[in-house]
Every structure is written in C-alpha cells, then in structure tokens.
Design a protein around this motif. Structure first.
Motif, PDB file in Angstrom:
ATOM      1  N   TRP A   1      25.213  46.186  45.181  1.00 35.42           N
ATOM      2  CA  TRP A   1      25.578  44.869  45.684  1.00 35.42           C
ATOM      3  C   TRP A   1      26.984  44.942  46.266  1.00 35.42           C
ATOM      4  O   TRP A   1      27.795  45.788  45.886  1.00 35.42           O
ATOM      5  N   ARG A   2      27.245  44.085  47.217  1.00 36.43           N
ATOM      6  CA  ARG A   2      28.524  44.044  47.919  1.00 36.43           C
ATOM      7  C   ARG A   2      29.235  42.729  47.615  1.00 36.43           C
ATOM      8  O   ARG A   2      28.592  41.695  47.428  1.00 36.43           O
ATOM      9  N   PHE A   3      30.555  42.768  47.602  1.00 37.79           N
ATOM     10  CA  PHE A   3      31.336  41.553  47.408  1.00 37.79           C
ATOM     11  C   PHE A   3      32.698  41.738  48.062  1.00 37.79           C
ATOM     12  O   PHE A   3      33.105  42.860  48.381  1.00 37.79           O
ATOM     13  N   THR A   4      33.407  40.632  48.265  1.00 36.26           N
ATOM     14  CA  THR A   4      34.714  40.664  48.915  1.00 36.26           C
ATOM     15  C   THR A   4      35.751  40.027  48.002  1.00 36.26           C
ATOM     16  O   THR A   4      35.535  38.936  47.473  1.00 36.26           O
ATOM     17  N   VAL A   5      36.867  40.724  47.804  1.00 38.29           N
ATOM     18  CA  VAL A   5      37.976  40.203  47.009  1.00 38.29           C
ATOM     19  C   VAL A   5      39.247  40.327  47.846  1.00 38.29           C
ATOM     20  O   VAL A   5      39.576  41.422  48.326  1.00 38.29           O
ATOM     21  N   ALA A   6      39.930  39.197  48.027  1.00 38.73           N
ATOM     22  CA  ALA A   6      41.179  39.166  48.794  1.00 38.73           C
ATOM     23  C   ALA A   6      41.003  39.794  50.170  1.00 38.73           C
ATOM     24  O   ALA A   6      41.882  40.509  50.666  1.00 38.73           O
ATOM     25  N   GLY A   7      39.849  39.560  50.778  1.00 40.76           N
ATOM     26  CA  GLY A   7      39.599  40.050  52.114  1.00 40.76           C
ATOM     27  C   GLY A   7      39.203  41.508  52.199  1.00 40.76           C
ATOM     28  O   GLY A   7      39.016  42.052  53.291  1.00 40.76           O
TER      29      GLY A   7
END
Length: 290
Positions: free
Chosen positions: A53-59
């Motif tokens: 799975w993919r996610f974005t933290v602080a861009g």
C-alpha cells in the motif's frame, strides 16, 4: 510449484491483503491495499510484490511492501536477505515479511537491524486463547411497553386549535358523532400540507416512551410535546379538518418482553491471528461482516 500449492500461496496472499486492509480501516486510514504488484527498482528491474500500500506524509510518497511465504517450515535467513535486496533497490519503502510457521535463527537480529517487520499470520489454534475469553454466553432481557386487554396503552391528545372557530367546529362535530379518525393503532400524524410524517401509532409511540430504567409494572404517565404534528379528521369528507396536536399524554405499563440467549464463539469471529515475531504482540482479525 504445482497447481495446488500455487493456489494456496495466492489464497495466503489474499488473506494477508484482507487482514492489513481491515487493520488500516480500523485505524481510520482510507488506503487501498493492493495484491500482486510490479514495482520498478532504482536498477530498472521490476520486482513482483505480493501485497503493498502507498501513502503520503508531509508531501513525501511512501510504500509498505509485504512478502508472503505460506511455508510449513521456519523461514530462512536467505529469504529475508533476498527481500532486503528488493527493498534496497526500490527504496523509500518499509518491508514486512509474513509467514505461517516462524523464522530460523539469525532472522530476528538481521530484520531488526534493517527495520524489516516479521509477522506470523495463520488461523488460530487452541494455545492462542490462553488467558483470553474465547466463548461468551449472553442472556439478554429487555423491558418494553405492554399492550394487552388488561393493560392497555392509553393516549390523551391535546389539540392546539388555530382559532376559536376551529375549536368550536371540532366540538360541534364531536357532539354530532361526526368526528372520525382511523383506529388508534393505525393512526398517523400529518404535516400542515397533508403529508404523512410518522409511522402508525402502534410503531411510533413505543419509541417515544421512556422505558429504560423503569421497573416492571406501572402505570407510568408521560407527556410527549409535539411540534407541527397534525391529525386529519373525517378523511375524504366534506368537513375534513386538519387539527394541530400540541401534546400527547400516554399511560402505559412495562413488562419483561424478551429473554434470549446468544452464544458467541471465538473461532466463529476470528479469521486469523497476526502475531509480531519480535514483540509477541497478537492481533485477532475478525471475519468480514462480524
């Protein structure tokens, strides 16, 4: 790999996918967990990943990659090293290995140093329930409103006539026996533009009565104030009247209306056990819909 083993491996990967999807949703994360994905590494080589799975933290974009090994024996250090090479080539990702049985000597130290998660995922066994409640028998008793000949629910309706003329007309029709409405159980309330806005009184009234905390018995009395609720008299007749209701006064009795038994079995609720090989922490993954 023969067809049967291949099918079992795919099923294990799908189980891993569903388990982590359930965990993320439970944690309030609206992230889709994917199965059997190709991810290109920095070398230009495409790597097949069982679950991710993919996610974005602080861009910044991140990925979690999971390698599933549905093995009957403990996983070797070689397998973890191979997975580490894939993680290193892809970069900017975290890795988790999932297997059914366990890990051989040296794996734990290697994985801890490089930040690779080690998990056990399998169906629960009897030992998993040690120190925990597996089966629960619930005896449920409910109090409710009585409705029978010797303990009838009585309702008094208080009207709020719009003017003296309407009040006089209602009284005259009542004296003449010309004030008709449906039988009380079938009674409904209307809006001022003659649209039904409630269920029949038989279903609507019990939900309005304060039964919780009351002992069996009675009679209990309760006032139910209403706003913009109307009764329609003489429906379809020339002297049809829509009269505003200000309040209901209900008199009712409470009794024990149901006593049921529910047996909850742990093995019927739990689909799988997910155990952290390093910390020993265990999660019980529920069946879908439970």
């Amino acid at each position: 790999m023969d067809a049967e083993l291949f099918a079992e491996s795919i099923e294990y990967e799908r189980l891993t996918q569903s388990v982590y999807q359930a965990i993320l949703r439970r944690e309030g994360q609206n992230i889709e967990v994917l199965h059997n994905q190709d991810v290109e590494g920095k070398s230009g080589v495409a790597h097949q990943v069982d679950v991710l799975w993919r996610f974005t933290v602080a861009g910044v974009n991140h990925m979690v990659l999971i390698e599933c090994k549905n093995y009957a024996s403990a996983l070797t250090l070689e397998k973890v090293r191979n997975f580490f090479a894939i993680l290193h080539d892809i970069g900017n990702c975290s890795g988790v290995m999932v297997t059914r049985t366990g890990y051989q000597s040296g794996v734990k130290q290697f994985a801890k140093f490089y930040g690779i998660g080690l998990k056990l995922l399998r169906q629960p066994i009897p030992d998993d329930w040690d120190g925990k409640i597996k089966d629960i028998q619930l005896n449920l008793t409910f109090n409710g409103v009585v409705s029978r000949d010797d303990r009838l629910v009585k309702v008094r309706v208080k009207f709020a006539a719009k003017d003296a003329q309407e009040e006089k007309l209602l009284k005259e029709l009542q004296v003449k026996g010309r004030l008709s409405i449906p039988s009380p159980p079938d009674l409904v309330f209307w809006s001022n533009d003659k649209k039904v806005i409630t269920n029949e009184l038989r279903w609507w009234l019990p939900s309005k009565l304060a039964v919780a905390g009351k002992a069996v018995g009675g009679p209990y009395k309760q006032a139910i104030p209403l706003e913009e609720h109307y009764l329609l008299f003489n429906v379809g007749e020339a002297d049809e009247i829509l009269a505003k209701v200000a309040e209901l006064e209900a008199e009712y009795y409470v009794e024990e209306v149901d006593n049921s038994e529910i047996l909850i079995r742990g093995e019927e609720l739990v689909e799988a056990i997910l155990k952290d090989f390093q910390s020993g922490e265990v999660e019980y993954v529920k069946h879908k819909g439970k």
